[in-house]
Design a protein around this motif. Structure first.
Motif, PDB file in Angstrom:
ATOM      1  N   GLY A 274       0.822  -1.440  -0.202  1.00  0.00           N
ATOM      2  CA  GLY A 274       0.201  -0.133  -0.091  1.00  0.00           C
ATOM      3  C   GLY A 274       0.676   1.269  -0.088  1.00  0.00           C
ATOM      4  N   VAL A 275       1.801   1.283   0.812  1.00  0.00           N
ATOM      5  CA  VAL A 275       2.569   2.720   0.879  1.00  0.00           C
ATOM      6  C   VAL A 275       3.488   2.498  -0.424  1.00  0.00           C
TER       7      VAL A 275
ATOM      8  N   LEU B 129     -15.703 -11.318  13.771  1.00  0.00           N
ATOM      9  CA  LEU B 129     -15.874  -9.749  13.540  1.00  0.00           C
ATOM     10  C   LEU B 129     -15.945  -9.367  12.077  1.00  0.00           C
ATOM     11  N   GLY B 130     -17.287  -9.067  11.610  1.00  0.00           N
ATOM     12  CA  GLY B 130     -16.862  -8.329  10.193  1.00  0.00           C
ATOM     13  C   GLY B 130     -16.558  -6.963  10.183  1.00  0.00           C
ATOM     14  N   VAL B 131     -15.715  -6.954   8.938  1.00  0.00           N
ATOM     15  CA  VAL B 131     -15.042  -5.620   8.686  1.00  0.00           C
ATOM     16  C   VAL B 131     -15.633  -5.319   7.339  1.00  0.00           C
ATOM     17  N   PRO B 132     -16.462  -4.234   7.133  1.00  0.00           N
ATOM     18  CA  PRO B 132     -17.070  -3.904   5.985  1.00  0.00           C
ATOM     19  C   PRO B 132     -16.003  -3.392   5.008  1.00  0.00           C
ATOM     20  N   VAL B 133     -16.204  -3.951   3.767  1.00  0.00           N
ATOM     21  CA  VAL B 133     -15.138  -3.545   2.621  1.00  0.00           C
ATOM     22  C   VAL B 133     -15.823  -3.141   1.319  1.00  0.00           C
ATOM     23  N   SER B 134     -15.379  -2.160   0.592  1.00  0.00           N
ATOM     24  CA  SER B 134     -15.814  -2.044  -0.657  1.00  0.00           C
ATOM     25  C   SER B 134     -14.692  -1.170  -1.374  1.00  0.00           C
ATOM     26  N   ASP B 135     -14.901  -1.162  -2.620  1.00  0.00           N
ATOM     27  CA  ASP B 135     -13.867  -0.547  -3.707  1.00  0.00           C
ATOM     28  C   ASP B 135     -13.471   0.731  -3.081  1.00  0.00           C
ATOM     29  N   GLY B 136     -12.082   0.914  -2.993  1.00  0.00           N
ATOM     30  CA  GLY B 136     -11.628   1.959  -2.896  1.00  0.00           C
ATOM     31  C   GLY B 136     -11.114   2.083  -1.361  1.00  0.00           C
TER      32      GLY B 136
ATOM     33  N   GLU C  54      -6.371   0.186   2.091  1.00  0.00           N
ATOM     34  CA  GLU C  54      -5.785  -1.345   2.217  1.00  0.00           C
ATOM     35  C   GLU C  54      -4.677  -1.293   3.563  1.00  0.00           C
ATOM     36  N   ILE C  55      -4.137  -0.134   3.824  1.00  0.00           N
ATOM     37  CA  ILE C  55      -3.189  -0.113   4.920  1.00  0.00           C
ATOM     38  C   ILE C  55      -3.944  -0.120   6.227  1.00  0.00           C
ATOM     39  N   SER C  56      -5.137   0.827   6.412  1.00  0.00           N
ATOM     40  CA  SER C  56      -5.709   0.809   7.458  1.00  0.00           C
ATOM     41  C   SER C  56      -6.585  -0.577   7.796  1.00  0.00           C
ATOM     42  N   LEU C  57      -7.113  -1.189   6.636  1.00  0.00           N
ATOM     43  CA  LEU C  57      -7.780  -2.422   6.730  1.00  0.00           C
ATOM     44  C   LEU C  57      -6.741  -3.427   7.254  1.00  0.00           C
ATOM     45  N   ALA C  58      -5.593  -3.576   6.828  1.00  0.00           N
ATOM     46  CA  ALA C  58      -4.933  -4.485   7.233  1.00  0.00           C
ATOM     47  C   ALA C  58      -4.257  -4.320   8.627  1.00  0.00           C
ATOM     48  N   LEU C  59      -4.279  -3.224   9.212  1.00  0.00           N
ATOM     49  CA  LEU C  59      -3.696  -2.906  10.343  1.00  0.00           C
ATOM     50  C   LEU C  59      -4.897  -3.444  11.596  1.00  0.00           C
ATOM     51  N   VAL C  60      -6.178  -2.882  11.150  1.00  0.00           N
ATOM     52  CA  VAL C  60      -7.245  -3.036  12.183  1.00  0.00           C
ATOM     53  C   VAL C  60      -7.537  -4.581  12.057  1.00  0.00           C
ATOM     54  N   ALA C  61      -7.807  -5.299  10.672  1.00  0.00           N
ATOM     55  CA  ALA C  61      -8.118  -6.674  10.895  1.00  0.00           C
ATOM     56  C   ALA C  61      -6.909  -7.679  11.365  1.00  0.00           C
ATOM     57  N   ASP C  62      -5.443  -7.263  11.300  1.00  0.00           N
ATOM     58  CA  ASP C  62      -4.529  -7.967  12.102  1.00  0.00           C
ATOM     59  C   ASP C  62      -4.808  -7.759  13.601  1.00  0.00           C
ATOM     60  N   VAL C  63      -4.898  -6.628  14.214  1.00  0.00           N
ATOM     61  CA  VAL C  63      -5.005  -6.669  15.779  1.00  0.00           C
ATOM     62  C   VAL C  63      -6.264  -7.155  16.219  1.00  0.00           C
TER      63      VAL C  63
ATOM     64  N   THR D  62      -8.828  -2.256  -3.782  1.00  0.00           N
ATOM     65  CA  THR D  62      -8.396  -1.507  -2.700  1.00  0.00           C
ATOM     66  C   THR D  62      -8.043  -0.156  -3.220  1.00  0.00           C
ATOM     67  N   ARG D  63      -7.824   0.946  -2.255  1.00  0.00           N
ATOM     68  CA  ARG D  63      -7.524   2.359  -3.051  1.00  0.00           C
ATOM     69  C   ARG D  63      -6.246   2.211  -3.653  1.00  0.00           C
ATOM     70  N   SER D  64      -5.073   1.329  -3.778  1.00  0.00           N
ATOM     71  CA  SER D  64      -4.080   1.381  -4.265  1.00  0.00           C
ATOM     72  C   SER D  64      -4.077  -0.063  -5.215  1.00  0.00           C
ATOM     73  N   GLY D  65      -5.284  -0.612  -5.507  1.00  0.00           N
ATOM     74  CA  GLY D  65      -5.349  -1.745  -6.382  1.00  0.00           C
ATOM     75  C   GLY D  65      -5.011  -3.090  -6.178  1.00  0.00           C
TER      76      GLY D  65
END
Length: 371
Positions: A64-65, A261-268, A271-280, A301-304
């Motif tokens: 992502g970065v 725990l469900g994490v809502p996801v949609s196009d855009g 991915e960095i925030s998603l990874a950190l939140v899902a991980d912890v 995701t935001r960066s493809g």
């Protein structure tokens, strides 16, 4: 002195956290210069995962970065086409198999990012990394991805670091390796190594600086919520103590309390925030995060990155659905998630997660990359 695996708790080197000395301008400049693109003005970056498992933050954050920087072509790669199962949560699609990558880039990548993978000695992955190294790529081992670099024989006579839990075994397996303490990331020749999971953020920004300069790295760091990405670190602050050992046993034993725990996801989605939140949320030993979309079609995701949803909204029967991840800086999202875990479970659980990802928590947010 009690032991757990290769870890003593507390280790002999454990000490009270100290005020970290800044990295000199000369050291930082030399480290960045050692990571300049070795081949192309616009480098090619391969993020290699094992189809059976790659650690989510180790894999997604560098992707992502570097993709968000706009300075490089970043490609998720796996031994086979198809899904890459991320651990401890979620799945993404590979954009190329290792064979396809080799056909597209016969001269090899400029950088190969190696996360922790399910089988650290996977012969397909190890051989491919060896081949990429021989072609002149800079090999970047994130966290326990260093175990795969070790299996590839890249540590002989080198200075290196790794996740605090893996250091003892790596030194045992590589007697000529020199462990560099109190550094978040270490560069020796074409091999880069980092400490635990959260080091994926500063090393990714350091690579952005190496590719595109200080100004671009500073701009991107502000988007992430980081004010510093140099290599300073307090190695003595991270070790398994009796409280952490007890927390993992206690939480694992509470089978009746385990939650999906469900994490809502949609196009855009970021991915960095998603990874950190899902991980912890998936490291509590009481919960696992799953992705929740309108249907099971891949989400871009935001960066493809192509995310493969776990559940469609209409089919999901989950214990908890988290609020959608907003546009807050990813490091803010990480701190929010740890504080929510503290409130929902307890402080000891949140602290144990921070230890797992080698993240200094709690602390003033602006200092997070400095540690």
């Amino acid at each position: 002195m009690a032991t757990y695996g290769h870890i003593q708790f507390p280790p002999e080197s454990a000490a009270a956290p100290s005020v970290l000395a800044p990295i000199s301008v000369e050291e930082h400049t030399a480290t960045i210069n050692a990571m300049r693109p070795p081949k192309r003005q616009r480098p090619v970056v391969a993020v290699i995962g094992q189809n059976e498992g790659a650690e989510i933050t180790d894999f997604v954050v560098p992707y992502g970065v570097l993709a968000r920087s706009g300075l490089a072509d970043v490609i998720p790669v796996a031994p086979r086409d198809g899904a890459i199962k991320l651990t401890p949560a979620l799945s993404v699609a590979a954009d190329a198999s290792t064979a396809e990558f080799d056909r597209r880039f016969p001269d090899g990548a400029d950088y190969v990012i190696v996360p922790k993978i399910e089988d650290s000695a996977d012969p397909q992955v190890v051989t491919w990394i060896q081949e990429q190294s021989a072609k002149g790529a800079i090999i970047v081992g994130i966290c326990a991805g260093t175990k795969t670099l070790s299996a590839a024989g890249l540590f002989a006579g080198r200075r290196a670091t790794a996740h605090w839990y893996d250091i003892a075994k790596l030194r045992e397996d590589n007697p000529s390796m020199t462990w560099v303490q109190d550094r978040r990331y270490v560069v020796d020749g074409n091999v880069v190594t980092t400490t635990g999971v959260s080091a994926s953020i500063p090393i990714s920004l350091a690579l952005v600086e190496a590719i595109g300069g200080r100004a671009r790295a500073t701009e991107l760091a502000a988007e992430l919520g980081a004010t510093n990405w140099d290599a300073r670190h307090d190695s003595s602050a991270f070790y398994l103590d009796r409280t952490d050992f007890w927390v993992q046993l206690r939480n694992s034993a509470r089978i009746w309390a385990h939650e999906e725990l469900g994490v809502p996801v949609s196009d855009g989605i970021d991915e960095i925030s998603l990874a950190l939140v899902a991980d912890v949320y998936s490291r509590t030993r009481q919960s696992i995060a799953v992705s929740l979309a309108k249907d099971l079609a891949p989400v871009t995701t935001r960066s493809g990155l192509r995310l493969l949803p776990d559940y469609a909204i209409d089919d999901a029967d989950l214990d908890i659905v988290l609020d959608p991840i907003d546009d807050a800086a990813p490091l803010k999202a990480l701190d929010i998630a740890l504080n929510e875990i503290k409130a929902h479970y307890d402080r000891e659980t949140a602290a144990f997660i921070a230890l797992q990802i080698e993240y200094a928590w709690p602390q003033p947010h602006e200092a997070v990359i400095s540690d």
